[in-house]
Design an enzyme around this catalytic site. Structure first.
Site, PDB file in Angstrom:
ATOM      1  N   ALA A 129      -0.972 -18.427  -8.797  1.00  0.00           N
ATOM      2  CA  ALA A 129      -2.042 -19.118  -8.059  1.00  0.00           C
ATOM      3  C   ALA A 129      -1.443 -20.345  -7.367  1.00  0.00           C
ATOM      4  CB  ALA A 129      -3.167 -19.503  -9.015  1.00  0.00           C
ATOM      5  N   GLU A 132      -3.930 -22.395  -1.304  1.00  0.00           N
ATOM      6  CA  GLU A 132      -5.260 -23.028  -1.271  1.00  0.00           C
ATOM      7  C   GLU A 132      -5.860 -22.835   0.127  1.00  0.00           C
ATOM      8  OE1 GLU A 132      -5.054 -27.073  -2.657  1.00  0.00           O
ATOM      9  OE2 GLU A 132      -4.228 -26.440  -4.597  1.00  0.00           O
ATOM     10  N   ARG A 276       1.909  20.791  13.504  1.00  0.00           N
ATOM     11  CA  ARG A 276       1.030  20.639  14.667  1.00  0.00           C
ATOM     12  C   ARG A 276       1.737  21.196  15.903  1.00  0.00           C
ATOM     13  NH1 ARG A 276      -4.250  20.162  16.036  1.00  0.00           N
ATOM     14  NH2 ARG A 276      -4.501  18.995  17.976  1.00  0.00           N
ATOM     15  N   GLY A 347      -1.901  11.927  16.388  1.00  0.00           N
ATOM     16  CA  GLY A 347      -2.939  12.041  17.426  1.00  0.00           C
ATOM     17  C   GLY A 347      -4.269  11.535  16.917  1.00  0.00           C
ATOM     18  N   GLU A 371       4.522 -13.662   0.362  1.00  0.00           N
ATOM     19  CA  GLU A 371       5.842 -14.160  -0.076  1.00  0.00           C
ATOM     20  C   GLU A 371       6.584 -14.844   1.073  1.00  0.00           C
ATOM     21  OE1 GLU A 371       7.174 -14.295  -3.100  1.00  0.00           O
ATOM     22  OE2 GLU A 371       5.644 -13.135  -4.130  1.00  0.00           O
TER      23      GLU A 371
END
Ligand code: FAD
Length: 392
Positions: A129, A132, A276, A347, A371
């Site tokens: 933590a 802020e 495809r 697509g 990070e």
């Protein structure tokens, strides 16, 4: 009854069986549920139980505290593998292990003995933590304060935001100001082990573009009291160094997630491009698609090699902020680019929620932010590069 292998029985010097066990778990338990849980933004309780059984909450915690004690390179490969199928769940143990790292690296003997075995089992879970509402990149601008009381305890007030595992987790490494007037600012910062109890509440769950199912929360500290034995290392003023001391490993971990998403996007595109057909042939035989696949395969491989290079330097105990920064920067951008290229190769179906590629496309940008943003990574890389290559 166990549904997963126990990695605690694996030999840490022989990673092949361990990675094979992760492969089997991903294929059987992770891939089949990822889409459904992601779309519902539902917390994967059962997956968390399986990750406990696997030992993942103790992956990088030393064996003497009940962890697997894995080297960073093996751990990175595990994160890559899982992220190919569902990146978000790696955040559940990744952020948790950053909390464990802060205790293992900087904690007192008593703190290590009290917390690490419970963290390794996943009995206590949590994260870091730091951020802020008004301070992310500029961490030294945080406003949460811990005031020392006459009895030696600390009274903590402030708000944290964007905290991964903030709702489901029960304990966090909490960065505060013990001396808000200190100059330079970092000398007034301290890091506490902060279990959830009265005075520590969850403000709200944050809704996100991607990285669903893992909870991101706002944490509110209002008259929250901690005894002095929660101060990591027992000495005030070390918090900034402690919180950023895990960043090399944190960046390697985020890079590993990027590699997983880049490879996952490539894999989906590879499969789709061969089935495809347009104009009488599979689309992988059209040069426009080949150019994309060529770029994607190269990016994924380069991202993997950079990440393993940084992890190997970390495991050798070398300073590797530049290598970790390069890996994090390149692999997260590779994830972003590969996911959009994979989406294009699909697509119209790429835009459909019935295909997995749209999740990768939504998940990828997080790695460019978390990070340390990629803007900051490039600055860190450049500074370190100049330092290592001074003008003669
Ligand atoms: C899904 C998610 C999960 C997160 N999990 C956690 C967590 O578990 N724990 C935690 O503490 N935090 C967490 N964070 C917060 C995250 O670490 C911050 O969002 C991040 O550090 C950036 O801070 P910021 O959002 O305040 O952006 P800012 O710092 O306001 O930056 C805004 C922009 O300005 C750029 N910028 C800022 N300063 C400079 C500079 N000096 N030079 C050049 N560019 C600059 C940044 O790169 C960015 O593009 C999480 C965030 C997200 C989105």
């Amino acid at each position: 009854m166990r549904t997963t292998p126990d990695l605690r029985n694996a030999d840490p010097d022989d990673e092949a069986p361990l990675l094979a066990a992760i492969d089997r778990w991903c294929a059987k338990e992770v891939k089949p549920i990822a889409r459904q849980y992601d779309h519902a933004d539902r917390y994967p309780t059962q997956t968390v139980e399986q990750m406990k059984e696997l030992g993942l909450f103790g992956a990088t915690i030393a064996a003497e505290y009940g962890g697997l004690g894995l080297p960073s390179s093996t751990y990175a490969k595990i994160v890559m593998r899982i992220s190919r199928d569902w990146m978000a769940i790696t955040g559940i143990f990744n952020s948790h292990l950053m909390l464990a790292l802060a205790i293992q690296k900087f904690g007192t003997k008593a703190q290590k003995e009290a917390w690490l075995p419970r963290l390794a089992k996943g009995e206590v879970r949590g994260g870091l933590a730091l951020t802020e509402p008004d301070a992310g990149t500029d961490l030294q601008a945080i406003r949460t304060t811990a005031r020392r009381q006459a009895d030696g305890s600390y009274l903590i007030n402030g708000t944290k935001t964007w905290i991964s595992n903030g709702i489901e987790g029960s304990c966090f490494a909490l960065l505060v100001k013990t001396n808000p007037d200190a100059q330079p600012r970092y000398k007034g910062m301290s890091l506490f082990i902060a279990p959830k109890w009265p005075g520590f509440t969850v403000g709200r769950k944050l809704e996100k573009l991607g990285y669903k199912s893992i909870d991101s929360g706002e944490l509110v500290f209002d008259g929250y009291r901690l005894s002095a034995d929660h101060l990591i290392g027992g000495v005030e003023g070390q918090g900034f160094i402690q919180a950023t001391g895990g960043l090399e490993l944190g960046r390697i971990n985020v890079a590993a997630r990027g590699v997983g998403v880049a490879e996952g996007a490539l894999q989906l595109a590879t499969e789709y491009a061969q089935v495809r057909k347009t104009f009488g042939k599979p689309i992988c035989e059209h040069q426009a698609i080949q150019l994309k696949l060529g770029d994607m395969a190269t990016r994924a491989r380069a991202a993997r090699l950079l990440t393993l290079d940084a992890a190997a330097a970390f495991d050798r105990g070398e300073r590797c902020d530049m290598e970790a920064g390069m890996a994090k920067y390149f692999a997260s951008e590779a994830a972003l680019e590969n996911s959009i290229e994979s989406l294009r190769i699909h697509g119209g179906y790429g835009y459909s929620k019935e295909f997995d590629v749209e999740r990768l496309y939504r998940d990828a940008p997080l790695m460019c932010i978390g990070e340390g943003t990629n803007e900051m990574q490039r600055i860190i890389i450049a500074k370190q590069w100049i330092k290592r290559n001074p003008q003669q």
